[in-house]
Motif scaffolding. Structure first.
Motif, PDB file in Angstrom:
ATOM      1  N   PHE A 122      15.272   2.549  -1.218  1.00  0.00           N
ATOM      2  CA  PHE A 122      15.529   3.793  -1.940  1.00  0.00           C
ATOM      3  C   PHE A 122      16.315   4.708  -1.021  1.00  0.00           C
ATOM      4  N   ILE A 123      17.486   5.140  -1.462  1.00  0.00           N
ATOM      5  CA  ILE A 123      18.314   6.035  -0.659  1.00  0.00           C
ATOM      6  C   ILE A 123      18.452   7.358  -1.406  1.00  0.00           C
ATOM      7  N   ILE A 124      17.910   8.407  -0.803  1.00  0.00           N
ATOM      8  CA  ILE A 124      18.079   9.753  -1.359  1.00  0.00           C
ATOM      9  C   ILE A 124      19.375  10.275  -0.763  1.00  0.00           C
ATOM     10  N   LYS A 125      20.441  10.214  -1.562  1.00  0.00           N
ATOM     11  CA  LYS A 125      21.774  10.563  -1.061  1.00  0.00           C
ATOM     12  C   LYS A 125      21.945  12.060  -0.904  1.00  0.00           C
ATOM     13  N   SER A 126      21.308  12.835  -1.791  1.00  0.00           N
ATOM     14  CA  SER A 126      21.399  14.289  -1.710  1.00  0.00           C
ATOM     15  C   SER A 126      20.191  14.897  -2.409  1.00  0.00           C
ATOM     16  N   ALA A 127      19.973  16.187  -2.134  1.00  0.00           N
ATOM     17  CA  ALA A 127      18.808  16.875  -2.693  1.00  0.00           C
ATOM     18  C   ALA A 127      19.199  18.280  -3.130  1.00  0.00           C
ATOM     19  N   PHE A 128      18.320  18.908  -3.897  1.00  0.00           N
ATOM     20  CA  PHE A 128      18.536  20.277  -4.359  1.00  0.00           C
ATOM     21  C   PHE A 128      18.070  21.306  -3.335  1.00  0.00           C
ATOM     22  N   ASP A 129      17.490  20.843  -2.221  1.00  0.00           N
ATOM     23  CA  ASP A 129      16.953  21.732  -1.207  1.00  0.00           C
ATOM     24  C   ASP A 129      17.141  21.037   0.150  1.00  0.00           C
ATOM     25  N   HIS A 130      16.703  21.692   1.226  1.00  0.00           N
ATOM     26  CA  HIS A 130      16.802  21.086   2.556  1.00  0.00           C
ATOM     27  C   HIS A 130      15.838  19.916   2.711  1.00  0.00           C
ATOM     28  N   PHE A 131      14.779  19.912   1.913  1.00  0.00           N
ATOM     29  CA  PHE A 131      13.763  18.874   1.968  1.00  0.00           C
ATOM     30  C   PHE A 131      13.590  18.292   0.576  1.00  0.00           C
ATOM     31  N   ALA A 132      13.111  17.069   0.517  1.00  0.00           N
ATOM     32  CA  ALA A 132      12.738  16.436  -0.746  1.00  0.00           C
ATOM     33  C   ALA A 132      11.435  15.694  -0.490  1.00  0.00           C
ATOM     34  N   SER A 133      10.699  15.411  -1.554  1.00  0.00           N
ATOM     35  CA  SER A 133       9.463  14.653  -1.392  1.00  0.00           C
ATOM     36  C   SER A 133       9.358  13.606  -2.489  1.00  0.00           C
ATOM     37  N   VAL A 134       8.703  12.497  -2.137  1.00  0.00           N
ATOM     38  CA  VAL A 134       8.439  11.436  -3.100  1.00  0.00           C
ATOM     39  C   VAL A 134       6.924  11.304  -3.196  1.00  0.00           C
ATOM     40  N   HIS A 135       6.406  11.520  -4.407  1.00  0.00           N
ATOM     41  CA  HIS A 135       4.958  11.519  -4.638  1.00  0.00           C
ATOM     42  C   HIS A 135       4.447  10.161  -5.076  1.00  0.00           C
ATOM     43  N   GLY A 136       5.313   9.382  -5.689  1.00  0.00           N
ATOM     44  CA  GLY A 136       4.875   8.063  -6.126  1.00  0.00           C
ATOM     45  C   GLY A 136       6.046   7.198  -6.547  1.00  0.00           C
ATOM     46  N   VAL A 137       5.887   5.919  -6.274  1.00  0.00           N
ATOM     47  CA  VAL A 137       6.823   4.917  -6.758  1.00  0.00           C
ATOM     48  C   VAL A 137       5.959   3.858  -7.418  1.00  0.00           C
ATOM     49  N   SER A 138       6.282   3.517  -8.655  1.00  0.00           N
ATOM     50  CA  SER A 138       5.549   2.422  -9.278  1.00  0.00           C
ATOM     51  C   SER A 138       6.533   1.471  -9.922  1.00  0.00           C
ATOM     52  N   ALA A 139       6.211   0.203  -9.821  1.00  0.00           N
ATOM     53  CA  ALA A 139       7.056  -0.847 -10.380  1.00  0.00           C
ATOM     54  C   ALA A 139       6.181  -1.731 -11.246  1.00  0.00           C
ATOM     55  N   GLU A 140       6.417  -1.673 -12.544  1.00  0.00           N
ATOM     56  CA  GLU A 140       5.649  -2.501 -13.458  1.00  0.00           C
ATOM     57  C   GLU A 140       6.345  -3.844 -13.583  1.00  0.00           C
ATOM     58  N   GLY A 141       5.568  -4.896 -13.451  1.00  0.00           N
ATOM     59  CA  GLY A 141       6.156  -6.218 -13.545  1.00  0.00           C
ATOM     60  C   GLY A 141       5.139  -7.271 -13.147  1.00  0.00           C
ATOM     61  N   ILE A 142       5.653  -8.431 -12.757  1.00  0.00           N
ATOM     62  CA  ILE A 142       4.757  -9.536 -12.386  1.00  0.00           C
ATOM     63  C   ILE A 142       5.193 -10.143 -11.058  1.00  0.00           C
ATOM     64  N   ALA A 143       4.212 -10.673 -10.352  1.00  0.00           N
ATOM     65  CA  ALA A 143       4.506 -11.422  -9.131  1.00  0.00           C
ATOM     66  C   ALA A 143       4.953 -12.818  -9.569  1.00  0.00           C
ATOM     67  N   VAL A 144       6.135 -13.239  -9.110  1.00  0.00           N
ATOM     68  CA  VAL A 144       6.672 -14.536  -9.498  1.00  0.00           C
ATOM     69  C   VAL A 144       6.143 -15.608  -8.543  1.00  0.00           C
ATOM     70  N   SER A 145       6.070 -15.268  -7.252  1.00  0.00           N
ATOM     71  CA  SER A 145       5.523 -16.230  -6.279  1.00  0.00           C
ATOM     72  C   SER A 145       4.920 -15.481  -5.108  1.00  0.00           C
TER      73      SER A 145
END
Length: 145
Positions: A122-145
């Motif tokens: 994940f690349i945060i290329k730019s932000a609306f402020d001097h700082f940014a925060s990420v509170h959660g990342v979720s990926a719905e799917g299945i484990a293939v192996s």
């Protein structure tokens, strides 16, 4: 003959064995692991300059169908994926300009095809402020192996 339906799970949770293996900035009060702990009250924060990035490792091959990121002040986000055994050979997958939400979490959802990955960058290329925060990342799917 029994038929088992594969259920979609949140592949990004640390409880599923997923790890954040790289983050370009770290505040000891808001470490990168907070993005995948399942708690929206905790978060990872950037420090200063952009771009900032983090890499999530699944430790297995997964197929992602839906990706959600919850953040503050993120303006332009690029997501790259890799199916390698090491965090190399990333290919650009998604890039989006997010909407500034005053005082509310940005809730950005991506319904995706071709979501095969072992790593996501994940690349945060730019932000609306001097700082940014990420509170959660979720990926719905299945484990293939």
């Amino acid at each position: 003959v029994k038929c088992f339906k594969m259920r979609n799970i949140d592949l990004c949770l640390s409880s599923e064995g997923t790890e954040v293996i790289l983050a370009t900035s770290s505040d000891e009060k808001h470490p990168p692991e907070n993005m995948i702990d399942g708690n929206p009250e905790t978060f990872w924060t950037t420090t200063g300059m952009f771009p900032q990035e983090f890499i999530i490792c699944f430790h297995k091959h997964v197929r992602i169908e839906r990706l959600v990121i919850q953040s503050y002040f993120v303006r332009t986000l690029r997501i790259e994926k890799s199916t390698s055994k090491e965090p190399v050979d990333f290919e650009q997958w998604i890039e989006r300009d997010l909407v500034h939400t005053d005082g509310q979490l940005q809730h950005e959802e991506f319904l995706v095809r071709d979501g095969h990955a072992t790593y996501l960058r994940f690349i945060i290329k730019s932000a609306f402020d001097h700082f940014a925060s990420v509170h959660g990342v979720s990926a719905e799917g299945i484990a293939v192996s």
